[in-house]
Each structure stands twice: as C-alpha cells, then as structure tokens.
Design a protein around this motif. Structure first.
Motif, PDB file in Angstrom:
ATOM      1  N   HIS A 316       6.495  18.113 -13.663  1.00 23.09           N
ATOM      2  CA  HIS A 316       6.828  17.204 -14.772  1.00 23.09           C
ATOM      3  C   HIS A 316       5.691  17.065 -15.776  1.00 23.09           C
ATOM      4  CE1 HIS A 316      10.381  14.243 -13.826  1.00 23.09           C
ATOM      5  NE2 HIS A 316      10.779  15.439 -14.198  1.00 23.09           N
ATOM      6  N   PRO A 317       5.337  18.097 -16.511  1.00 22.58           N
ATOM      7  CA  PRO A 317       4.276  17.949 -17.513  1.00 22.58           C
ATOM      8  C   PRO A 317       4.545  16.775 -18.454  1.00 22.58           C
ATOM      9  CG  PRO A 317       4.865  20.247 -17.267  1.00 22.58           C
ATOM     10  CD  PRO A 317       5.880  19.467 -16.480  1.00 22.58           C
ATOM     11  N   ASN A 318       3.474  16.073 -18.793  1.00 26.77           N
ATOM     12  CA  ASN A 318       3.539  14.933 -19.701  1.00 26.77           C
ATOM     13  C   ASN A 318       2.915  15.275 -21.040  1.00 26.77           C
ATOM     14  OD1 ASN A 318       4.825  13.065 -18.114  1.00 26.77           O
ATOM     15  ND2 ASN A 318       3.131  11.622 -18.042  1.00 26.77           N
ATOM     16  N   CYS A 319       3.442  14.718 -22.104  1.00 24.60           N
ATOM     17  CA  CYS A 319       2.814  14.802 -23.422  1.00 24.60           C
ATOM     18  C   CYS A 319       2.847  13.417 -24.047  1.00 24.60           C
ATOM     19  CB  CYS A 319       3.509  15.831 -24.308  1.00 24.60           C
ATOM     20  SG  CYS A 319       5.284  15.556 -24.552  1.00 24.60           S
ATOM     21  N   THR A 320       1.967  13.183 -25.019  1.00 23.41           N
ATOM     22  CA  THR A 320       1.849  11.852 -25.589  1.00 23.41           C
ATOM     23  C   THR A 320       1.583  11.908 -27.086  1.00 23.41           C
ATOM     24  OG1 THR A 320      -0.524  11.759 -25.130  1.00 23.41           O
ATOM     25  CG2 THR A 320       0.947  10.826 -23.470  1.00 23.41           C
ATOM     26  N   ALA A 321       1.929  10.815 -27.743  1.00 20.58           N
ATOM     27  CA  ALA A 321       1.517  10.556 -29.118  1.00 20.58           C
ATOM     28  C   ALA A 321       1.207   9.061 -29.193  1.00 20.58           C
ATOM     29  CB  ALA A 321       2.605  10.939 -30.114  1.00 20.58           C
ATOM     30  N   ILE A 322      -0.059   8.741 -29.420  1.00 14.71           N
ATOM     31  CA  ILE A 322      -0.482   7.350 -29.503  1.00 14.71           C
ATOM     32  C   ILE A 322      -0.674   6.999 -30.968  1.00 14.71           C
ATOM     33  CG2 ILE A 322      -2.211   5.643 -28.830  1.00 14.71           C
ATOM     34  CD1 ILE A 322      -2.844   7.290 -26.409  1.00 14.71           C
ATOM     35  N   GLY A 323      -0.032   5.919 -31.385  1.00 14.75           N
ATOM     36  CA  GLY A 323      -0.148   5.464 -32.760  1.00 14.75           C
ATOM     37  C   GLY A 323      -0.834   4.113 -32.829  1.00 14.75           C
ATOM     38  N   TYR A 324      -1.661   3.934 -33.842  1.00 13.44           N
ATOM     39  CA  TYR A 324      -2.340   2.651 -34.066  1.00 13.44           C
ATOM     40  C   TYR A 324      -1.892   2.095 -35.408  1.00 13.44           C
ATOM     41  CZ  TYR A 324      -5.101   3.887 -30.040  1.00 13.44           C
ATOM     42  OH  TYR A 324      -5.480   4.228 -28.765  1.00 13.44           O
ATOM     43  N   ALA A 403       6.144  11.211 -22.748  1.00 13.68           N
ATOM     44  CA  ALA A 403       7.379  11.879 -22.333  1.00 13.68           C
ATOM     45  C   ALA A 403       7.156  12.674 -21.062  1.00 13.68           C
ATOM     46  CB  ALA A 403       7.884  12.802 -23.439  1.00 13.68           C
ATOM     47  N   ASN A 404       8.118  12.565 -20.151  1.00 14.99           N
ATOM     48  CA  ASN A 404       8.228  13.511 -19.038  1.00 14.99           C
ATOM     49  C   ASN A 404       9.054  14.690 -19.537  1.00 14.99           C
ATOM     50  OD1 ASN A 404       7.098  11.595 -17.232  1.00 14.99           O
ATOM     51  ND2 ASN A 404       9.112  10.698 -16.915  1.00 14.99           N
ATOM     52  N   VAL A 405       8.558  15.880 -19.314  1.00 13.52           N
ATOM     53  CA  VAL A 405       9.256  17.082 -19.754  1.00 13.52           C
ATOM     54  C   VAL A 405       9.874  17.771 -18.544  1.00 13.52           C
ATOM     55  CG1 VAL A 405       8.870  19.404 -20.644  1.00 13.52           C
ATOM     56  CG2 VAL A 405       7.953  17.448 -21.860  1.00 13.52           C
ATOM     57  N   PHE A 464      -2.585  10.074 -32.661  1.00 16.20           N
ATOM     58  CA  PHE A 464      -3.315  11.059 -31.874  1.00 16.20           C
ATOM     59  C   PHE A 464      -2.355  11.657 -30.847  1.00 16.20           C
ATOM     60  CE2 PHE A 464      -6.377   7.865 -33.241  1.00 16.20           C
ATOM     61  CZ  PHE A 464      -7.369   8.658 -33.810  1.00 16.20           C
ATOM     62  N   THR A 465      -2.315  12.968 -30.768  1.00 15.56           N
ATOM     63  CA  THR A 465      -1.364  13.633 -29.879  1.00 15.56           C
ATOM     64  C   THR A 465      -2.085  14.414 -28.789  1.00 15.56           C
ATOM     65  OG1 THR A 465      -1.254  15.637 -31.244  1.00 15.56           O
ATOM     66  CG2 THR A 465       0.310  13.865 -31.736  1.00 15.56           C
ATOM     67  N   GLN A 466      -1.382  14.569 -27.675  1.00  7.65           N
ATOM     68  CA  GLN A 466      -1.846  15.418 -26.579  1.00  7.65           C
ATOM     69  C   GLN A 466      -0.630  16.157 -26.031  1.00  7.65           C
ATOM     70  OE1 GLN A 466      -4.399  13.446 -23.812  1.00  7.65           O
ATOM     71  NE2 GLN A 466      -4.736  15.242 -22.557  1.00  7.65           N
TER      72      GLN A 466
END
Length: 545
Positions: A316-324, A403-405, A464-466
């Motif tokens: 279950h690879p994870n990805c993220t986008a954090i917004g401020y 997100a779980n992919v 910021f994304t990962q």
C-alpha cells in the motif's frame, strides 16, 4: 513430530493457540475464549502502558525518532526482529506488542468496496477473492458494534446498509476546508470513519482530540486492540504470554499441527501443544514463521505446497500533499485518524492510464518538528534562522491530504528468509523483496496531482508533495493468500491451510488484493470469520474424540 528435547519445557495442551496479539490475534483470542475454549495467545512483545506513550510528553516528536519509531530496524527493542530491506523500494513498519501495530495506527476504519473482491472479473488483473463484500458484511457489523466505531451512516461510495454504532467526530476546521474543496471540484467525500469512540465505550475512553493517534493515544480512546478486544478475552479466560518468540510450528505424524515452539526472554525453549494453531503475525511475520517451520515433510515451508507462502506482498504505497493556509486551522486537533475521506478515484477509469486507484483522506498536521521536516524543500534562508519560527507556527495552519494507493499482487514481491540478518535468538530475519510497479507509480503521480488540486481549490498558500513514502504505511498484505484452489493459494476462504487442516491464518497475509482502503477494518472482520470457524471446528473435533 512433537518436540521431545530434554531442554524444552513442555506445557499442557490448549484448545486454541494464537500466535500474535495484534488486531487479528486479539479478535481470534476473544472469539475462542468467549466460546469456552481454552485459549493461549503468544506475543513476542509486551503490554504497553498508555502513560508511557511519547505523546504524553512535550518532546514527543523527539521520542518518536528512536525508541518509539515505526521502523523496527531503527527501534531495535528486545521484542523486535530486524527486517532485511536491501532489495526493497519501501521499508515495512510494524510494532511488536499486545495490540500490535494498532498501537501506532491512525484508526481509520473504511471497509473494502465491493469491486475489491472482483478485480479479475472487473479489470482483468490479479485475482478475485473467494468471498464477496456481502459475505464479510455481518462480520464487519459485529466488530464495529463491539469497538464502537464512529461515523456517518450511508456513505454513498458503498452499498446501502452501511451504519455505525456511534456518531462521528467533529470535522474541525481542516476537515471543513477539505470538504469545501471537494465540493468545489464536485468530488465524493464523506466524514471520516474512525475506530475511535466519540463517546466512552467499554474499555475505551471518549476521544480527547489530542491529534497524536499514530504515536499511541494517551487518552486511552483509540481502539488499539490491547485496550478493546484483549481485556475482554482475558475476562473470558484467555491467557496471554508476552516475551514469547515463536520459532516454529510443529506438526505430528498425522500431518496436523501439534503446537509451537517458542523462546522466552531468557533464551529458554518451550513447547506449547494445541488442538488448533492460528497464525496472526502480520503479512511479513506470518510467512517468515511458515518458512521457519520447514521440516522433512515440508521442505519448502509449512502450508507451502502451492509455493505461494511469502509471495504477492502488497505494501500500500502512500503519497501526500500537505498544504498550509493563511487561516489558523487548529491543525493540532484530532482525530488523526481521518477527518474526511474521498473515494472519487478508488475504482478503475481506463482514461487515466492505469487500473485501480486510491483512497484519499484529509488529516490534521500536529507538531512543529513535523512541519519543519515538511518544509525542507525550501531554500536554506527560507527555513533556518529567523524563518524557522514562522515555519514552526505553520503547524496550526496545515491540512495533510494523504492517499493509500492500490498495490496489485505480483509474485516477485515477496518475503523470504534472510541469510544476512538474524534476530536476538539467532532466527533468520524476514527479507523483503519489493519493487513498486509501473501501474502503481502511475497511480501515485495521478493521485498527488489530484490532492494538489484540492489544496488549490481551498486556497493553500504553500503545497509540499511526496510521491512515495518509503517508510509508510504498516499495511502488510497478501503473502498467504486465500483461495479455493490449493495449487494457487495457501488457505481457504475461512483461513484454514489447505495443507494442514488445523492450522489457520487470520491476518492481512490472506488478502487476495489490497484495495486502497486502510486494511485493519477488513483484517478484523476476516479474523472474526476465521475465529468462528476455528470454534466450530475445534468444538466438533472435541465432540467426536
């Protein structure tokens, strides 16, 4: 044969021997004990006192860097075993203790969707499960009622009849802003469903909204399974032996499981005989134990006539986008846990260029050090020196879209026994061989772009994304898959090994496909289904003996 070495301590036979005290082990232990069967659960970790959790202390973000790290290779506690990740794109995380990794999970509690059970039929890839969404629904409902799951009935992403026993948690300012963005884009969203009671339930306290769910709930509110299932199992007569590292499952001349050998913290070896053995050691620990249990009759490992033990690992690879944002969103408030989730991109849409999809969820962003870490993409002068104060204060202004992919099963992604790493008792560590597929990488990129859209729609000033978290999540699935055909699967639809009729598996390793919903909800329902089958089988055997 049963171990007869003179230096092995022999114990009295029990009806049910459970290996592992995480979510699945706790559910099976409770199910067997409440049915009146003599039940013992062996756990190589310990009981953890909630007062010891790092979140009880102001310096909690420092404490989680080592002794409370998610990665066992960093933590290296006596209860841990190393994981050889030299040939893996990701570093699986887990926690050995009563309650297992539920001590560290966010308690997000979505079910798999009906499509997850029919991936081969619908999309022409992977395999169908031998059970359906409807087959599992009554077990989901029973677990949810027992735990006290909080949520809003009728999520439109699911079939009718999805109801929860407790009301939902507040969306909070981050949840409201995230929901407004989804509305602006016309995308599905629903208030978060969490295994965290919104009011006191049994042995669980009411959520205090600490926002540190993934580092142990100091309130004692999150449904970690050391707090909700295992205490009731003990009240029903179950025993839990901690500091017990199982080194192999032993079979008798009749080919059935006779019990298990385990090593205590002093190095002494014990043999525990049982009428049924249920393995609940997670998607990495379970195949490791089956491979360690190889003998003359099972040269490739126990229950492995199909050659599928250890194969089809899904992480279950994870990805993220954090917004401020400009607004103070009070983003230290929980649960964390999901505030809202979106299934907009869950199922296959071939126009996107890949099959299957992702589950999106919005979370708060507690902790100044976490925020500083997120901002490391900035130039030096924009992060360090006087600027660091503004960066740290931004912790209250953030929204984490994660997100779980979906991770499709591939045989070359597998768990084997390492020839380089060993645990404190000299047992080979599990070796993880895992590569992120091209299909998965396409989902990751597409999903990050969609989460950026959500932030833009909500007016974020920084994003910021990962695209891949290499050390997250602790979703360890698929390495002892269920199926009707013994040549292509390890267990049947009730978790019973095709090769050994009193050996069962009840954890995430029996998943056929991963979906993209957080899996503990499904693992728990499957464990209840397996546990009830164990009770029926053991009771019938005792009656006919």
């Amino acid at each position: 044969m049963t171990s007869t070495d003179s230096d092995v301590t022999q114990h009295d036979v029990v009806d049910v021997l459970v290996i592992g005290a995480g979510p699945s082990g706790a559910v099976v232990t409770h199910t067997a004990a409440t049915a009146g069967l003599s039940t013992l659960c062996l756990e190589q970790g310990d009981w953890v006192n909630p007062s010891d959790f790092p979140a009880n202390h102001p310096e909690w973000e420092l404490l989680i860097q080592h002794d409370w790290a998610h990665d066992p290779n960093v933590r290296a506690l006596p209860s841990d075993y190393p994981v050889d990740v030299t040939e893996s794109d990701m570093w699986p995380v887990m926690f050995n203790a009563v309650g297992g990794s539920s001590i560290f999970y966010g308690a997000e509690w979505p079910r798999l969707l009906p499509s997850d059970f029919r991936v081969k039929t619908l999309d022409g890839v992977a395999d169908d499960w031998p059970i359906s969404y409807d087959d599992l629904k009554p077990y989901h409902d029973e677990v949810d009622e027992f735990i006290g799951v909080s949520g809003v009935d009728g999520d439109t992403a699911y079939p009718e009849g999805l109801e929860y026993p407790l009301p939902p948690h507040p969306l909070g300012k981050p949840g409201m802003k995230a929901a407004e963005a989804a509305n602006t884009l016309g995308w599905h969203w629903w208030p978060g469903t969490n295994a965290i009671p919104s009011q006191k339930n049994k042995t669980l306290e009411q959520c205090g909204r600490w926002g540190v769910c993934e580092w142990g709930c100091p309130q004692g509110a999150k449904a970690s399974f050391d707090l909700i299932y295992m205490p009731q199992a003990q009240q029903a007569g179950a025993r839990v032996e901690t500091g017990a590292r199982v080194r192999r499952i032993v079979t008798g001349d009749d080919g059935r499981a006779a019990g298990a050998e385990w090593v205590d913290r002093t190095g002494a070896v014990h043999f525990q005989p049982a009428r049924a053995v249920i393995v609940c050691a997670n998607g990495i620990g379970t195949p490791r134990l089956l491979l360690l249990s190889a003998d003359e009759k099972h040269p490739d490992g126990l229950a492995n006539s199909s050659g599928q033990v250890g194969r089809n690992l899904m992480l279950h690879p994870n990805c993220t986008a954090i917004g401020y944002y400009e607004d103070n969103l009070e983003s230290w408030r929980g649960p964390a846990g999901q505030l809202i989730h979106s299934m907009q991109f869950y199922d296959t849409d071939t126009s996107r260029g890949f099959v299957r999809g992702a589950k999106l969820h919005a979370l708060p962003t507690p902790g100044p050090l976490n925020t500083i870490e997120t901002h490391r993409q900035l130039d030096f002068d924009d992060l360090w020196g006087p600027a660091i104060h503004d960066v740290a204060r931004a912790a209250s202004n953030g929204i984490l879209w994660a997100a779980n992919v979906e991770d499709l099963p591939e045989e070359h992604n597998r768990v084997t026994l390492s020839t380089e790493e060993f645990d404190a008792d000299g047992l080979p560590a599990p070796k993880v061989e895992y590569r992120v597929s091209e299909n998965t990488r396409k989902i990751l990129k597409y999903t990050v772009d969609r989460m950026v859209e959500l932030h833009e729609a909500a007016g974020a000033k920084q994003i910021f994304t990962q695209e891949l978290w290499v050390d997250q999540p602790g979703h360890l699935l698929g390495t002892a898959r269920m199926g009707d055909d013994p040549t292509t699967s390890v267990v049947d639809s009730y978790g019973r090994a095709h090769d050994v009729d009193n050996l069962y598996i009840a954890d995430g390793s029996i998943f056929v496909t991963s979906g993209s919903a957080n899996p503990t909800c499904t693992i728990s329902a499957l464990a209840l289904r397996v546990g009830k089958k164990v009770v029926d089988d053991v009771t019938a055997r005792k009656a006919s003996a």
